[in-house]
Design an enzyme around this catalytic site. Structure first.
Site, PDB file in Angstrom:
ATOM      1  N   LYS A  13     -20.624  44.391  59.127  1.00 51.10           N
ATOM      2  CA  LYS A  13     -19.172  44.435  59.270  1.00 51.10           C
ATOM      3  C   LYS A  13     -18.469  44.593  57.907  1.00 51.10           C
ATOM      4  O   LYS A  13     -17.521  45.372  57.788  1.00 51.10           O
ATOM      5  CB  LYS A  13     -18.737  43.135  59.944  1.00 51.10           C
ATOM      6  CG  LYS A  13     -17.318  43.060  60.358  1.00 51.10           C
ATOM      7  CD  LYS A  13     -17.129  41.838  61.249  1.00 51.10           C
ATOM      8  CE  LYS A  13     -17.603  40.563  60.569  1.00 51.10           C
ATOM      9  NZ  LYS A  13     -16.523  39.654  60.204  1.00 51.10           N
ATOM     10  N   ARG A  90     -11.039  35.287  66.944  1.00 49.81           N
ATOM     11  CA  ARG A  90     -12.378  34.727  67.036  1.00 49.81           C
ATOM     12  C   ARG A  90     -12.592  34.014  68.372  1.00 49.81           C
ATOM     13  O   ARG A  90     -13.728  33.752  68.752  1.00 49.81           O
ATOM     14  CB  ARG A  90     -12.573  33.738  65.875  1.00 49.81           C
ATOM     15  CG  ARG A  90     -14.001  33.505  65.481  1.00 49.81           C
ATOM     16  CD  ARG A  90     -14.086  32.504  64.354  1.00 49.81           C
ATOM     17  NE  ARG A  90     -13.670  33.059  63.073  1.00 49.81           N
ATOM     18  CZ  ARG A  90     -14.487  33.722  62.247  1.00 49.81           C
ATOM     19  NH1 ARG A  90     -15.739  33.884  62.564  1.00 49.81           N
ATOM     20  NH2 ARG A  90     -14.044  34.195  61.106  1.00 49.81           N
ATOM     21  N   ARG A 129     -33.932  38.977  53.391  1.00 47.84           N
ATOM     22  CA  ARG A 129     -33.284  39.440  52.177  1.00 47.84           C
ATOM     23  C   ARG A 129     -33.859  38.761  50.927  1.00 47.84           C
ATOM     24  O   ARG A 129     -33.999  37.546  50.874  1.00 47.84           O
ATOM     25  CB  ARG A 129     -31.794  39.125  52.281  1.00 47.84           C
ATOM     26  CG  ARG A 129     -30.899  39.914  51.370  1.00 47.84           C
ATOM     27  CD  ARG A 129     -29.474  39.428  51.558  1.00 47.84           C
ATOM     28  NE  ARG A 129     -28.806  39.373  50.274  1.00 47.84           N
ATOM     29  CZ  ARG A 129     -28.028  40.343  49.819  1.00 47.84           C
ATOM     30  NH1 ARG A 129     -27.790  41.396  50.535  1.00 47.84           N
ATOM     31  NH2 ARG A 129     -27.468  40.226  48.625  1.00 47.84           N
ATOM     32  N   ARG A 162     -31.999  33.973  48.424  1.00 42.41           N
ATOM     33  CA  ARG A 162     -30.694  33.359  48.235  1.00 42.41           C
ATOM     34  C   ARG A 162     -30.002  32.908  49.514  1.00 42.41           C
ATOM     35  O   ARG A 162     -28.955  32.276  49.463  1.00 42.41           O
ATOM     36  CB  ARG A 162     -29.762  34.322  47.496  1.00 42.41           C
ATOM     37  CG  ARG A 162     -30.053  34.437  46.027  1.00 42.41           C
ATOM     38  CD  ARG A 162     -28.766  34.656  45.263  1.00 42.41           C
ATOM     39  NE  ARG A 162     -27.894  35.587  45.976  1.00 42.41           N
ATOM     40  CZ  ARG A 162     -27.574  36.797  45.555  1.00 42.41           C
ATOM     41  NH1 ARG A 162     -28.075  37.241  44.433  1.00 42.41           N
ATOM     42  NH2 ARG A 162     -26.761  37.557  46.243  1.00 42.41           N
ATOM     43  N   ARG A 173     -26.226  29.292  64.132  1.00 46.07           N
ATOM     44  CA  ARG A 173     -25.042  30.035  63.704  1.00 46.07           C
ATOM     45  C   ARG A 173     -24.801  31.235  64.623  1.00 46.07           C
ATOM     46  O   ARG A 173     -23.664  31.501  65.019  1.00 46.07           O
ATOM     47  CB  ARG A 173     -25.231  30.499  62.250  1.00 46.07           C
ATOM     48  CG  ARG A 173     -23.948  30.785  61.525  1.00 46.07           C
ATOM     49  CD  ARG A 173     -24.081  30.491  60.034  1.00 46.07           C
ATOM     50  NE  ARG A 173     -24.913  31.441  59.330  1.00 46.07           N
ATOM     51  CZ  ARG A 173     -24.456  32.539  58.716  1.00 46.07           C
ATOM     52  NH1 ARG A 173     -23.167  32.816  58.743  1.00 46.07           N
ATOM     53  NH2 ARG A 173     -25.265  33.332  58.070  1.00 46.07           N
TER      54      ARG A 173
END
Ligand SMILES: [Zn+2]
Length: 215
Positions: A13, A90, A129, A162, A173
């Protein structure tokens, strides 16, 4: 042109928001930035929001709505060609209020983009990542692995990890995101306004999908 962009963490996004903003000269508004601005300027809305945040509560829908509408009506710079709202609405309540408040005005939304990516891909994007603290190169152990495990191809430095997420916290989440957002997605789909973008694709393909959707 006014656009809402929706998508889970890791959906791309942010990347496509920047591209949209530049290509169509839009004011890119994130509710997080609006909060920070109102709080640091100690506006009435900011003081109210801070009282919730300081007490460890979520800022209520009504206050989020007022802050967004206040910005769009009174503070948005006039030298752009519309807005790009990111991270709002949201919740279903926010979506309903926003639709009512902007209907028939020049703040009415023209396009609602939903960056659709399957959960297993989101998880790999976020958890896979890695970055090189020396030269800044970004890797992903699933999609763009270094030749030698955990070592930067360019400078030979050890890669670092990280992400704040582990698999368990990310799962929570993402399911929190779905629980709040699915009713918003359904709401816009029911009104025939939702444009689903297959965001599990190459950059150029995603961008051409977006251009088709708003073209
Ligand atoms: Zn490196």
């Amino acid at each position: 042109m006014n656009i809402l962009i929706m998508g889970a963490p890791g959906s791309g996004k942010g990347t496509f928001s920047s591209r949209l903003k530049e290509t169509y000269n839009l004011d890119h508004i994130s509710t997080g930035d609006l909060f920070r601005e109102n709080i640091s300027n100690s506006t009435e809305l900011g003081i109210e929001a801070k009282s919730y945040i300081d007490a460890g509560h979520l800022v209520p829908d009504d206050l989020v709505n007022r802050m967004v509408l206040d910005y769009l009506k009174n503070k948005m710079p006039k030298d752009n060609d519309g807005y790009l709202l990111d991270g709002y609405p949201r919740t279903l309540e926010q979506a309903k209020t926003f639709k009512e408040a902007t209907k028939g005005t020049d703040l009415d939304v023209d396009h609602i983009l939903y960056m659709d990516v399957p959960h297993d891909i989101l998880k790999k994007r976020i958890l896979g990542r890695r970055s090189c603290p020396e030269c800044g190169e970004i890797y992903n152990i699933y999609f763009k692995a270094p030749q030698k495990e955990n070592v930067c191809d360019h400078c030979g430095h050890e890669l670092s990890y990280r992400s704040d997420d582990n698999e368990e916290s990310l799962k929570i989440r993402l399911s929190d995101y779905d629980a709040l957002t699915q009713p918003v997605i359904d709401f816009y789909a029911d009104h025939g306004q939702l444009k689903k973008i297959n965001a599990d694709a190459d950059f150029d393909d995603i961008w051409s999908d977006i251009e088709k959707a708003i073209g």
